[in-house]
Design a protein around this motif. Structure first.
Motif, PDB file in Angstrom:
ATOM      1  N   ILE A   1       0.815  -1.186  -0.090  1.00 50.60           N
ATOM      2  CA  ILE A   1      -0.148  -0.095   0.016  1.00 50.60           C
ATOM      3  C   ILE A   1       0.865   1.202  -0.041  1.00 50.60           C
ATOM      4  O   ILE A   1       0.403   2.406  -0.758  1.00 50.60           O
ATOM      5  CB  ILE A   1      -1.030  -0.062   1.083  1.00 50.60           C
ATOM      6  CG1 ILE A   1      -2.049  -1.011   0.863  1.00 50.60           C
ATOM      7  CG2 ILE A   1      -1.356   1.457   1.429  1.00 50.60           C
ATOM      8  CD1 ILE A   1      -2.907  -1.474   2.288  1.00 50.60           C
ATOM      9  N   GLN A   2       1.792   1.124   0.843  1.00 50.72           N
ATOM     10  CA  GLN A   2       2.680   2.440   0.891  1.00 50.72           C
ATOM     11  C   GLN A   2       3.562   2.544  -0.642  1.00 50.72           C
ATOM     12  O   GLN A   2       3.634   3.721  -0.991  1.00 50.72           O
ATOM     13  CB  GLN A   2       4.094   2.163   1.965  1.00 50.72           C
ATOM     14  CG  GLN A   2       3.369   2.506   3.274  1.00 50.72           C
ATOM     15  CD  GLN A   2       4.535   2.199   4.194  1.00 50.72           C
ATOM     16  OE1 GLN A   2       5.534   1.678   4.010  1.00 50.72           O
ATOM     17  NE2 GLN A   2       4.096   2.326   5.567  1.00 50.72           N
ATOM     18  N   GLU A   3       3.880   1.540  -1.075  1.00 51.18           N
ATOM     19  CA  GLU A   3       4.329   1.659  -2.553  1.00 51.18           C
ATOM     20  C   GLU A   3       3.503   2.188  -3.636  1.00 51.18           C
ATOM     21  O   GLU A   3       3.861   3.040  -4.444  1.00 51.18           O
ATOM     22  CB  GLU A   3       5.085   0.475  -2.879  1.00 51.18           C
ATOM     23  CG  GLU A   3       6.206  -0.347  -2.319  1.00 51.18           C
ATOM     24  CD  GLU A   3       6.528  -1.552  -2.605  1.00 51.18           C
ATOM     25  OE1 GLU A   3       6.017  -2.043  -3.639  1.00 51.18           O
ATOM     26  OE2 GLU A   3       7.313  -2.478  -1.757  1.00 51.18           O
ATOM     27  N   GLN A   4       2.305   1.745  -3.330  1.00 48.98           N
ATOM     28  CA  GLN A   4       1.277   2.246  -4.433  1.00 48.98           C
ATOM     29  C   GLN A   4       1.049   3.673  -4.205  1.00 48.98           C
ATOM     30  O   GLN A   4       0.677   4.315  -5.086  1.00 48.98           O
ATOM     31  CB  GLN A   4      -0.015   1.353  -4.304  1.00 48.98           C
ATOM     32  CG  GLN A   4       0.199   0.009  -4.674  1.00 48.98           C
ATOM     33  CD  GLN A   4      -1.033  -0.829  -4.209  1.00 48.98           C
ATOM     34  OE1 GLN A   4      -1.925  -0.781  -3.535  1.00 48.98           O
ATOM     35  NE2 GLN A   4      -1.006  -2.252  -4.767  1.00 48.98           N
ATOM     36  N   GLU A   5       1.094   4.112  -2.718  1.00 45.60           N
ATOM     37  CA  GLU A   5       0.876   5.637  -2.528  1.00 45.60           C
ATOM     38  C   GLU A   5       1.847   6.417  -3.103  1.00 45.60           C
ATOM     39  O   GLU A   5       1.388   7.662  -3.644  1.00 45.60           O
ATOM     40  CB  GLU A   5       0.549   5.612  -1.100  1.00 45.60           C
ATOM     41  CG  GLU A   5      -0.893   5.145  -0.487  1.00 45.60           C
ATOM     42  CD  GLU A   5      -0.871   5.340   1.126  1.00 45.60           C
ATOM     43  OE1 GLU A   5      -0.004   5.376   1.557  1.00 45.60           O
ATOM     44  OE2 GLU A   5      -2.160   5.062   1.497  1.00 45.60           O
ATOM     45  N   LYS A   6       3.227   5.751  -3.009  1.00 44.07           N
ATOM     46  CA  LYS A   6       4.145   6.711  -3.362  1.00 44.07           C
ATOM     47  C   LYS A   6       4.107   6.719  -5.195  1.00 44.07           C
ATOM     48  O   LYS A   6       4.456   7.880  -5.695  1.00 44.07           O
ATOM     49  CB  LYS A   6       5.345   5.907  -3.178  1.00 44.07           C
ATOM     50  CG  LYS A   6       5.857   6.158  -1.802  1.00 44.07           C
ATOM     51  CD  LYS A   6       7.212   5.447  -1.382  1.00 44.07           C
ATOM     52  CE  LYS A   6       7.495   5.477   0.037  1.00 44.07           C
ATOM     53  NZ  LYS A   6       8.680   4.737   0.429  1.00 44.07           N
TER      54      LYS A   6
END
Length: 114
Positions: free
Chosen positions: A86-91
């Motif tokens: 999720i963090q990677e997708q948000e970035k």
């Protein structure tokens, strides 16, 4: 994760409103790492949950054997992986969003969209 805890007769969600909040995570991680003492686990409670230590001790007094600990660890690792994704997708979204800023501004003018 909730079902695994229940099968191990640990009723943490009966006392903790957010199983994956700060206190819940601390207790679950301690269980994954091998802690089974309800008194030790209950002491990991934070803030207002500290007022429920006796209830926590009772809720944490279960049968967390090696099997349930293994399953709980599997759930924990999956949760960590999903949170990382999720963090990677948000970035990635933040990186790709600037060229579409004009469209976002236009959408924000539509009624009902904030």
């Amino acid at each position: 994760m909730r079902q695994s805890l229940e099968k191990a007769q640990i009723q943490l969600d009966s006392v903790v409103s957010d199983l994956l909040g700060v206190s819940g995570r601390a207790m679950i991680l301690a269980m994954v790492k091998g802690e089974t003492n309800p008194e030790v686990l209950a002491e990991l409670a934070q803030r207002k949950l500290r007022g429920n230590i006796p209830e926590l001790r009772a809720a944490l007094d279960g049968r967390l054997n090696d099997h349930y600990r293994f399953v709980l660890r599997q759930h924990w690792e999956l949760l960590e992986m999903l949170e990382e994704q999720i963090q990677e997708q948000e970035k990635e979204i933040e990186k790709r969003l600037p060229p579409m800023e004009w469209a976002m501004q236009l959408l924000m003018t539509a009624p009902g969209i904030k």
